[in-house]
Write an enzyme that holds these catalytic residues in place. Sequence first.
Site, PDB file in Angstrom:
ATOM      1  N   HIS A  39       0.872  -1.181   0.000  1.00 40.69           N
ATOM      2  CA  HIS A  39       0.000   0.000   0.000  1.00 40.69           C
ATOM      3  C   HIS A  39       0.910   1.234   0.000  1.00 40.69           C
ATOM      4  CE1 HIS A  39      -3.124  -2.776   1.106  1.00 40.69           C
ATOM      5  NE2 HIS A  39      -4.012  -1.844   1.362  1.00 40.69           N
ATOM      6  N   GLU A  68      -1.892   6.195  -0.626  1.00 43.83           N
ATOM      7  CA  GLU A  68      -3.344   6.238  -0.359  1.00 43.83           C
ATOM      8  C   GLU A  68      -3.625   7.577   0.324  1.00 43.83           C
ATOM      9  OE1 GLU A  68      -4.593   3.222   2.405  1.00 43.83           O
ATOM     10  OE2 GLU A  68      -6.741   3.561   2.081  1.00 43.83           O
ATOM     11  N   ASP A  82     -11.230  -3.417  -1.656  1.00 41.94           N
ATOM     12  CA  ASP A  82     -10.487  -3.112  -0.421  1.00 41.94           C
ATOM     13  C   ASP A  82     -11.125  -3.790   0.802  1.00 41.94           C
ATOM     14  OD1 ASP A  82      -8.355  -2.046   0.932  1.00 41.94           O
ATOM     15  OD2 ASP A  82      -9.034   0.036   0.882  1.00 41.94           O
ATOM     16  N   ASP A  83     -12.135  -3.157   1.394  1.00 45.13           N
ATOM     17  CA  ASP A  83     -12.800  -3.681   2.597  1.00 45.13           C
ATOM     18  C   ASP A  83     -14.311  -3.568   2.406  1.00 45.13           C
ATOM     19  OD1 ASP A  83     -10.333  -3.918   4.455  1.00 45.13           O
ATOM     20  OD2 ASP A  83     -10.216  -1.877   3.677  1.00 45.13           O
TER      21      ASP A  83
HETATM   22  N1  ADE Z   1      -6.060  -2.383   5.932  1.00 45.48           N
HETATM   23  C1  ADE Z   1      -7.290  -2.648   5.486  1.00 45.48           C
HETATM   24  N2  ADE Z   1      -7.679  -1.734   4.596  1.00 45.48           N
HETATM   25  C2  ADE Z   1      -6.649  -0.873   4.444  1.00 45.48           C
HETATM   26  C3  ADE Z   1      -6.426   0.282   3.665  1.00 45.48           C
HETATM   27  N3  ADE Z   1      -7.339   0.760   2.822  1.00 45.48           N
HETATM   28  N4  ADE Z   1      -5.249   0.938   3.795  1.00 45.48           N
HETATM   29  C4  ADE Z   1      -4.329   0.485   4.642  1.00 45.48           C
HETATM   30  N5  ADE Z   1      -4.491  -0.604   5.393  1.00 45.48           N
HETATM   31  C5  ADE Z   1      -5.638  -1.277   5.306  1.00 45.48           C
HETATM   32 ZN    ZN Z   2      -6.134  -1.997   1.223  1.00 45.86          ZN
END
Ligand code: ADE
Ligand code: ZN
Length: 339
Positions: free
Chosen positions: A199, A202, A280-281
């Site tokens: 990552h 971001e 992502d989540d």
């Molecule tokens: N862990 C889970 N989602 C994340 C994200 N978007 N950025 C960094 N760590 C994460």
């Molecule tokens: Zn992520």
Amino acid sequence: MKNTSIKKFIEGIPKAELHLHIEGTFEPELMFKIANRNNIVINYESIDELKKAYNFNNLQEFLDIYYAGANVLMEEQDFYDLTWAYLTKVNAQNLAHTEIFFDPQTHTDRGVPFDTVIQGIHNALEDGNEKLGISSQLIMCFLRHLDEASSFKTLEQALPYKKWIAAVGLDSSENGNPLSKFERVFFKAKEEGFLTVAHAGEEGPAEYIWEAINLLNVSRIDHGNRSLDDDQLMKHLAEHQVPLTLCPLSNLELKVVNDLKDYPLLGMMERGLMVTLNSDDPAYFGGYINENYTGVAKALNLSKKQITELAKNSFKASLLSQVEKDKMIQKIENYYHNN
Ligand code: ADE
Ligand code: ZN
């Protein structure tokens, strides 16, 4: 070509997902069920109350809730159920291939054995392949808010399971945790035969994306939004076709962007970057893979051709073999011509 609506076109096109945290697929309903069976009390009275807390101003506010949610995962069956729930969900969305992150330190630091975590996830992925026809790879992330020693310990724990883990990654709080802290553990991971991703960019600066490339030798950048701040970097990403795994709904919910109408996707595509769309989540950000495609398609008025390019990119940027990539790209071509 038929007059299929964009929504239907997105729903039917074969896709791969390359940026997905398995702990981020933990839906509140399943969370309460597993908490009950493990006799763990969740800090929220009800599913609705928990969902109301999903209102984030930045990455850290989300991470605090995400780690608290993961605390109810204790047994191998819990990790199996979590992974299986994700697979059945995306099976209905025509996802053909997925590359899944897991965060072992979130669990081992609570006393859950590494074996419990990976065995549960791996068994579900095997069933996903056999019963649903979804192929997969596993990527083990180090948590960047923890120290280097902890990441080395985690790498050590992963070695007996090498054949189940394709790559190592880096996630968690970006600001204030430069990637240079993990240069040595990534070097060791490469020596052990793992690919690397991270990552970067971001919330953190474009400089972190350079570090991911130059210090961690990554095969892909997860997010990478901030690459737009650095023209040299944009040139490098285009020239070397370094994939970016973008996550539109995540960026919207974590206020990386204010509106999907301002999403930098088209500018990146015009500059020739290898961009992909991912969730992502999804349990926290209001949508799985198809909702991410439809969200940007609507906001940016994407054409079927552009969606087709993004679906192709998702395989091109994957860890699949060239033969498997070519097979999926052909399938997508056929789909485009028939829809
Ligand atoms: N862990 C889970 N989602 C994340 C994200 N978007 N950025 C960094 N760590 C994460
Ligand atoms: Zn992520």
